[in-house]
Design a protein around this motif. Structure first.
Motif, PDB file in Angstrom:
ATOM      1  N   ASP A  72       1.073  -0.689  -0.196  1.00 28.00           N
ATOM      2  CA  ASP A  72       0.046  -0.248  -0.227  1.00 28.00           C
ATOM      3  C   ASP A  72       0.409   1.494   0.106  1.00 28.00           C
ATOM      4  OD1 ASP A  72      -2.621  -1.080   0.039  1.00 28.00           O
ATOM      5  OD2 ASP A  72      -2.863  -0.701   2.488  1.00 28.00           O
ATOM      6  N   ARG A  73       1.933   1.010   0.919  1.00 24.88           N
ATOM      7  CA  ARG A  73       2.611   1.885   0.832  1.00 24.88           C
ATOM      8  C   ARG A  73       4.046   2.303  -0.559  1.00 24.88           C
ATOM      9  NH1 ARG A  73       5.020   0.390   5.918  1.00 24.88           N
ATOM     10  NH2 ARG A  73       6.203  -0.217   5.025  1.00 24.88           N
ATOM     11  N   GLU A 114       0.670   4.317  -2.731  1.00 27.44           N
ATOM     12  CA  GLU A 114       0.817   5.565  -2.500  1.00 27.44           C
ATOM     13  C   GLU A 114       1.465   6.675  -2.934  1.00 27.44           C
ATOM     14  OE1 GLU A 114       0.463   5.929   1.881  1.00 27.44           O
ATOM     15  OE2 GLU A 114      -1.308   4.848   1.890  1.00 27.44           O
ATOM     16  N   GLN A 160       1.520   9.546  -5.855  1.00 26.30           N
ATOM     17  CA  GLN A 160       1.923  10.644  -5.323  1.00 26.30           C
ATOM     18  C   GLN A 160       3.020  11.578  -6.425  1.00 26.30           C
ATOM     19  OE1 GLN A 160       3.344  10.747  -2.022  1.00 26.30           O
ATOM     20  NE2 GLN A 160       1.300  11.205  -0.475  1.00 26.30           N
ATOM     21  N   GLN A 197      -4.671  13.362  -0.443  1.00 27.12           N
ATOM     22  CA  GLN A 197      -4.652  12.297   0.246  1.00 27.12           C
ATOM     23  C   GLN A 197      -5.487  11.276  -0.357  1.00 27.12           C
ATOM     24  OE1 GLN A 197      -7.475  12.583   4.061  1.00 27.12           O
ATOM     25  NE2 GLN A 197      -6.720  14.524   4.805  1.00 27.12           N
ATOM     26  N   VAL A 198      -4.209   9.865   0.333  1.00 25.68           N
ATOM     27  CA  VAL A 198      -4.103   8.898  -1.251  1.00 25.68           C
ATOM     28  C   VAL A 198      -5.519   7.501  -0.582  1.00 25.68           C
ATOM     29  CG1 VAL A 198      -3.107   6.609  -2.032  1.00 25.68           C
ATOM     30  CG2 VAL A 198      -2.136   9.331  -1.719  1.00 25.68           C
ATOM     31  N   LEU A 210      -7.610   4.368   0.089  1.00 29.20           N
ATOM     32  CA  LEU A 210      -6.442   2.753  -0.821  1.00 29.20           C
ATOM     33  C   LEU A 210      -8.361   2.105  -0.731  1.00 29.20           C
ATOM     34  CD1 LEU A 210      -3.982   2.134   1.287  1.00 29.20           C
ATOM     35  CD2 LEU A 210      -3.675   2.231  -1.606  1.00 29.20           C
ATOM     36  N   ALA A 223      -4.744   2.633  -5.011  1.00 21.73           N
ATOM     37  CA  ALA A 223      -5.153   3.920  -4.616  1.00 21.73           C
ATOM     38  C   ALA A 223      -5.443   5.219  -5.586  1.00 21.73           C
ATOM     39  CB  ALA A 223      -3.283   4.385  -4.240  1.00 21.73           C
ATOM     40  N   LEU A 240      -6.423   9.653  -5.679  1.00 20.67           N
ATOM     41  CA  LEU A 240      -5.622  11.303  -5.350  1.00 20.67           C
ATOM     42  C   LEU A 240      -6.647  12.162  -6.446  1.00 20.67           C
ATOM     43  CD1 LEU A 240      -3.666  12.596  -3.287  1.00 20.67           C
ATOM     44  CD2 LEU A 240      -1.652  12.258  -5.658  1.00 20.67           C
TER      45      LEU A 240
END
Length: 483
Positions: A47-48, A51, A55, A122-123, A125, A138, A140
């Motif tokens: 998930d990171r 994100e 971005q 803000q992302v 999920l 994800a 945004l």
């Protein structure tokens, strides 16, 4: 054999069941919780990464000639798709949901996120599907610097293959050791339980090694605390059994001692009657002595049986609420013929039958024996004077304040000196200086029956200061309200 009899169970097996059953039931629950935790742990690193990609793509949005443009360099495009396990997708939507780049059939965020104020910068999920394949998305929302308020949407998604593989590896790393630990735990519990019940086996060995006549108490300090109440109960049983055996031995000794004299007299009188040349008058006297000795032996046997019943079986006999006045009057009526033969005025004074506010809880047979022995004792020790008849008075009173019923038997005999008032309740003790016939067991029987009923016996002078003070026996019974 009773087919409905409960099957005998093993204490070892029952404890083992109660210890292992929760363990086996909790193991599937542990598997389910581990699976959920593994899924959460597997999602976090990927998930990171999603994100970061969202971005990074948002930073490639630019405004040229009043329009939103998106330029994706080829190295960045190849980096997004460089994965052997999962497919990576992206979608860029400009003002008015205009498709700028990426997959056209990428699922949109939920309507509530679009309709309401979307979280800008803000992302978000979520789990979704693309062409029937589960994906992780994800999303945004990006604010574009134009003359009017414009929002662009950047979405990056990937399939879940790597996540599933990582979750499976985590579960294997946690579960496989449990397949070894669980049987080992069962074995350790088994060994610990077997060791824990060894004191029971040692206690069993000590009991089996005892001799049949060894009734000494077991050492309750040599067993675990949980077994100590059982040992105390066994010790109490041994004490009561020892008391019962002692009572039986005392009864046999007393019977042998008391029957020796009348039986010896019977034999002597029979020998005298059989001598050659015995006259008719001597034979008659011998027969009279034989009759008196047989009566005395019969009375002694009856007294010994009454004492044995009071000492040994008093607590086992049935007990009911008793009207003490009715019971005492019946005994007094039974004793009247013997009192009249001795010219003794035997009477009753006290509560009428059925009028007592309190009742005594006890055994009718034993209570009748108590009253009869007191009355017989009073008749025996009240002198028979041709000029003035002796008086024996029996009373039943109620003390409602202390909730007690009182039985009093008093006579006009010589009384009992204060120094001998404790001795007369001992078996076979008879006051010196009296010619009364008896076995010396009547008052011990009274004391034992009173003890069985929680009553107290007191002895005092009936008429203090007179040459013949008489004796007054008072028995105080705990009582309850009459029904």
């Amino acid at each position: 054999m009773n087919i409905f009899q409960r099957e005998q169970r093993s204490l070892f097996g029952e404890i083992l069941d109660w210890m292992l059953t929760p363990l086996l039931l909790l193991w599937p629950v542990s598997l389910a919780l581990t699976w959920l935790v593994a899924q959460e742990l597997a999602n976090k690193p990927f998930d990171r990464a999603l994100e970061y990609n969202a971005q990074a793509l948002a930073q490639l949005l630019v405004v040229e000639n009043g329009e939103v443009q998106f330029y994706l360099p080829r190295p960045a495009s190849e980096l997004l798709r460089a994965d052997d396990s999962d497919m990576v997708y992206y979608q860029i939507l400009g003002a008015g949901s205009e498709q700028l780049a990426g997959e056209r059939d990428m699922p949109m965020p939920p309507e509530r996120d679009v309709r309401d104020d979307p979280p800008i910068g803000q992302v978000q999920l979520r789990d979704d599907e693309l062409r029937g394949v589960p994906i992780r998305v994800a999303a945004l929302w990006v604010r574009v610097p134009l003359d009017r308020e414009v929002l662009a949407l950047v979405q990056v998604a990937e399939t879940r293959e790597k996540r599933s593989v990582l979750a499976a590896e985590i579960i294997k790393g946690v579960m496989l050791p449990q397949f070894v630990i669980l049987p080992l735990s069962v074995l350790l519990v088994w060994l610990a339980l077997a060791r824990g019940i060894k004191p029971l086996h040692r206690l069993e060995e000590r009991i089996r090694a005892r001799k049949p006549d060894d009734l000494s108490p077991l050492n309750h300090k040599a067993v675990p605390m949980e077994v100590a109440p059982l040992v105390d109960a066994v010790n109490d049983l041994l004490r009561r059994l020892n008391d019962s055996i002692a009572t039986q031995k005392r009864f046999l000794a007393d019977a042998a001692h008391q029957l020796k004299t009348p039986l010896a007299g019977l034999r002597m009188q029979a020998d005298l009657a059989q001598r050659p040349g015995t006259s008719t008058e001597e034979l008659k006297r011998s027969l009279q002595q034989i009759g008196r000795s047989s009566i005395r032996a019969t009375h002694t046997v009856n007294q010994l049986l009454a004492l044995a019943r009071a000492e040994g079986a008093g607590t086992a006999l049935a007990r009911t609420p008793c009207d003490l006045a009715t019971l005492v009057i019946d005994v007094v009526q039974d004793c009247l013929p013997r009192a009249m033969d001795k010219r003794i005025d035997l009477g009753y004074d006290g509560l009428l039958p059925g009028s007592a506010p309190l009742q005594v809880w006890g055994n009718v047979t034993l209570l009748q024996e108590l009253v009869r022995n007191l009355v017989d004792n009073a008749i025996n020790y009240t002198p028979s004077d041709p000029e003035q008849a002796g008086v024996v008075t029996v009373r039943v009173l109620a003390d409602t304040l202390s909730r007690q019923m009182l039985l009093q038997v008093e006579d006009t005999g010589p009384g009992v000196p204060e120094s001998e008032r404790d001795l007369v309740f001992q078996p076979f003790y008879r006051a010196l200086g009296t010619e009364a016939d008896g076995s010396g067991l009547g008052l011990p029987i009274v004391l034992e029956i009173a003890r069985q009923h929680g009553a107290q016996v007191a002895l005092e002078d009936a008429r203090p200061g007179l040459p013949m003070p008489g004796a007054r026996f008072t028995v105080r019974f705990p009582a309850q309200a009459a029904e």
